[in-house]
Design an enzyme around this catalytic site. Structure first.
Site, mmCIF file in Angstrom:
data_model
loop_
_atom_site.group_PDB
_atom_site.id
_atom_site.type_symbol
_atom_site.label_atom_id
_atom_site.label_comp_id
_atom_site.label_asym_id
_atom_site.label_seq_id
_atom_site.Cartn_x
_atom_site.Cartn_y
_atom_site.Cartn_z
ATOM 1 N N ARG A 143 -7.597 -0.558 1.368
ATOM 2 C CA ARG A 143 -8.107 -1.821 0.810
ATOM 3 C C ARG A 143 -8.548 -1.652 -0.642
ATOM 4 N NH1 ARG A 143 -12.240 -2.093 5.759
ATOM 5 N NH2 ARG A 143 -10.521 -0.869 6.589
ATOM 6 N N ASP A 192 -2.631 10.347 3.520
ATOM 7 C CA ASP A 192 -4.014 9.917 3.735
ATOM 8 C C ASP A 192 -4.746 10.913 4.635
ATOM 9 O OD1 ASP A 192 -6.408 8.603 4.112
ATOM 10 O OD2 ASP A 192 -5.575 7.052 5.442
ATOM 11 N N LYS A 195 -10.112 12.921 8.307
ATOM 12 C CA LYS A 195 -9.595 12.568 9.638
ATOM 13 C C LYS A 195 -9.550 13.811 10.525
ATOM 14 C CE LYS A 195 -6.415 8.882 8.166
ATOM 15 N NZ LYS A 195 -6.974 7.778 8.944
ATOM 16 N N ASP A 205 -12.139 6.939 4.092
ATOM 17 C CA ASP A 205 -10.886 6.758 4.842
ATOM 18 C C ASP A 205 -10.458 5.283 4.886
ATOM 19 O OD1 ASP A 205 -8.680 7.467 6.303
ATOM 20 O OD2 ASP A 205 -9.745 7.752 8.201
ATOM 21 N N LYS A 245 0.860 -1.194 0.000
ATOM 22 C CA LYS A 245 0.000 0.000 0.000
ATOM 23 C C LYS A 245 0.886 1.229 0.000
ATOM 24 C CE LYS A 245 -3.098 2.686 3.042
ATOM 25 N NZ LYS A 245 -3.891 2.747 4.299
HETATM 26 N N1 BES Z 1 -4.012 4.708 7.019
HETATM 27 C C1 BES Z 1 -5.072 4.419 7.897
HETATM 28 C C2 BES Z 1 -4.692 3.450 9.015
HETATM 29 C C3 BES Z 1 -3.669 3.927 10.010
HETATM 30 C C4 BES Z 1 -4.041 4.449 11.225
HETATM 31 C C5 BES Z 1 -2.324 3.765 9.755
HETATM 32 C C6 BES Z 1 -3.092 4.848 12.139
HETATM 33 C C7 BES Z 1 -1.360 4.163 10.681
HETATM 34 C C8 BES Z 1 -1.745 4.695 11.874
HETATM 35 C C9 BES Z 1 -6.229 3.810 7.113
HETATM 36 O O1 BES Z 1 -6.350 4.224 5.806
HETATM 37 C C10 BES Z 1 -7.480 4.194 7.806
HETATM 38 O O2 BES Z 1 -7.771 5.347 7.836
HETATM 39 N N2 BES Z 1 -8.191 3.213 8.339
HETATM 40 C C11 BES Z 1 -9.404 3.464 9.029
HETATM 41 C C12 BES Z 1 -10.420 2.442 8.581
HETATM 42 C C13 BES Z 1 -11.817 2.718 9.024
HETATM 43 C C14 BES Z 1 -12.343 3.964 8.357
HETATM 44 C C15 BES Z 1 -12.669 1.538 8.689
HETATM 45 C C16 BES Z 1 -9.117 3.330 10.520
HETATM 46 O O3 BES Z 1 -8.293 2.509 10.903
HETATM 47 O O4 BES Z 1 -9.696 4.085 11.287
HETATM 48 ZN ZN ZN Z 2 -4.653 4.882 4.888
HETATM 49 MN MN MN Z 3 -7.476 5.995 5.611
#
Ligand code: BES
Ligand code: ZN
Ligand code: MN
Length: 501
Positions: free
Chosen positions: A354, A273, A280, A350, A268
């Site tokens: 995936r 992001d 966020k 967010d 990835k």
């Molecule tokens: N890049 C983030 C995950 C992440 C969080 C990486 C903290 C490193 C540190 C990912 O894209 C994300 O935002 N995931 C969400 C998924 C949710 C919206 C289902 C998450 O983990 O909150």
């Molecule tokens: Zn991410």
């Molecule tokens: Mn994300």
């Protein structure tokens, strides 16, 4: 950031200037040189030991400045404990600890004397090379944007690390392969540490191109080429960004049997992001420059494999994009058709990783028919809640592959903890209007993300490593002080060397 320290392996002789480090395996196992130096200094070393609580255990060290009758600036004794250290990874930690103890030296020279410490404490050429590697790994700093050097840089900067040991020729040979590993780890750390304004998808792809010099075949797909292939899930993520997305493919064909089916490693690479329209919160968002830790690992690994001319066929594929909110950004509720033909309802923009991986996995499996595929991604915050920074999460449809990865994790020190997958979890991502949705609700967030990926791998043996906790955010260790850790390069290098070369 390449290291500026020269590493030398000397034949067993005691250096007379600079800082000298000696090793002690517990109370009893003191080498001959230590005894000799003690005599020369009129017993100063044994006096110092007697006056302290030094016992040669793992966390013990003793430091003597300007020892009497010797021309050294400093003498340090580092305890190893009484048990044999076995894995090279443990010897790397010794090197890292030494680095932590020696910040500078007026002569710029640091030497480590490695000698026989008794029959229960064998030290191989690999171990000695690992001490040097661990030292450099710990010393890594990302200083590209620092315009004011610290004064130690001028006065006491360490210029040479010398290891005085038996069989320096054999050690030099072992070091070559470990140095290739170090170089790949540094490459991955550099990429993770770079800020999002400097390193977007296009710039990342240009860094990948540089691997061509090492004999890696590089192919970069632009947005038009991806659109032709139907990679709409990946493209949807980048839709709200001014910057174009890219797919980078790296091929290393080192196997003695050129027709060997390749191993595929997919990463990835979200260079920043924001969360997109499902934006966020501001606190900590700056960390999302590291949301390409999976792609960084794949790139660093390919560099290592090429540098050490690994005897394996390996394909690295990384999906590079930036997740931004603007007028063209995807909306929550949008439905996209992925390259596989499966449709996705985007509940939360967010949960973008995936979407990127879905198309990268389909492309990789369809194009290269790999014998197995491993993906790495900073995929979920939930994996941090579950495992912290200690272990990365491992999800797999294949017990043998999972077992091999766990073992490589133990050996390399980049540890994995296996997490569950199953039909009931899979049901959580069924959508009312499409084949699946991109979030599964509040529970088991890391597993529902993995279930999503599993829908794209079919029967191919597959493992997914969620490295959100281990790739970035200063996961401090004996061999790393940097924000980006380069997690996964050591693990996968070990996995390939152990099982496929
Ligand atoms: N890049 C983030 C995950 C992440 C969080 C990486 C903290 C490193 C540190 C990912 O894209 C994300 O935002 N995931 C969400 C998924 C949710 C919206 C289902 C998450 O983990 O909150
Ligand atoms: Zn991410
Ligand atoms: Mn994300």
């Amino acid at each position: 950031m390449e290291t500026q320290i020269a590493v030398e392996f000397l034949d067993q002789k005691i250096p007379e200037t600079g800082t000298l480090v000696l090793l002690a395996a517990g109370k009893k196992n003191w080498g001959a040189s230590l005894k000799k130096l003690d005599k020369q200094s009129g017993g100063q070393i044994s006096n110092a030991v007697a006056a302290s609580s030094f016992e040669g255990t793992k966390s013990d060290t003793i430091e003597i400045m300007a020892p009497a009758n010797l021309t050294l600036s400093r003498l340090i004794i580092v305890g190893l404990g009484e048990e044999s250290l076995e894995e090279a990874a443990n010897w790397m930690k010794v090197g890292g600890r030494i680095c932590g103890l020696v910040k500078s030296d007026p002569t710029g020279l640091v030497s480590v004397l490695v000698e026989n410490m008794g029959k229960d404490f064998a030290v191989t050429p690999d171990d000695i090379a690992a001490i040097a590697t661990g030292f450099l790994m710990k010393r890594y700093e990302f200083k590209l944007y620092k315009t004011k050097g610290k004064s130690v840089d001028k006065k006491g900067r360490i210029k040479t690390l010398a290891l005085a040991c038996h069989e320096p020729k054999k050690v030099t040979k072992a070091y070559r392969s470990l140095d290739a590993l170090r170089s790949g780890v540094f490459m991955a750390r550099d990429l993770v540490n770079e800020p999002g304004n400097i390193l977007g998808p296009v710039e990342f792809a240009l860094r990948v191109r540089e691997l061509e010099e090492l004999g890696v075949k590089v192919t970069i797909l632009d947005e038009t080429e991806m659109a032709v292939k139907g990679m709409n899930a990946l493209l949807a993520v980048g839709q709200g960004s001014e910057r174009e997305s890219r797919l980078a493919i790296m091929q290393w064909s080192g196997s003695e049997k050129p027709k060997d089916k390749p191993l595929a490693i997919v990463g990835k690479g979200v260079t920043f992001d924001t969360g997109g329209i499902s934006i966020k919160p501001a606190g900590g968002m700056e960390d999302m420059k590291g949301d390409m830790g999976g792609a960084a690992c794949v790139t660093g690994l390919m560099q290592t494999l090429a540098l050490r001319k690994a005897k394996a066929n390996v394909i690295g594929v990384i999906g590079l994009t930036e997740n931004m909110p603007d007028g063209k950004a995807q909306r929550p509720g949008d439905v996209v058709t992925s390259m596989s033909g499966q449709t996705i309802e985007v509940i939360n923009t967010d949960a973008e990783g995936r979407l990127v991986l879905a198309d990268a996995l389909t492309f990789t499996i369809d194009t290269y028919k790999p014998r197995l595929v491993i993906d790495l991604a900073t995929l979920t915050g939930a994996i941090l809640v579950a495992l912290g920074k200690e272990y990365a999460g491992l999800f797999s449809n294949n017990d043998r592959l999972a077992g091999r990865l766990v073992k490589a994790g133990q050996k390399s020190g980049e540890k994995l903890w296996r997490m569950p997958l199953g039909k009931k979890y899979d049901k959580l991502i069924d959508s009312q209007i499409a084949d699946m949705k991109n979030t599964g609700g509040r529970l088991a967030g890391s597993t529902t993300a993995a279930q999503f990926l599993q829908r794209y791998v079919g029967e191919t043996p597959w493992a997914h490593l969620d490295i959100a906790g281990t790739a970035m955010g200063s996961p401090k260790s004996d061999i790393n002080s940097s924000w980006g850790s380069g997690f996964g390069v050591q693990l996968l290098n070990e996995f390939i060397a152990q099982n496929y070369e």
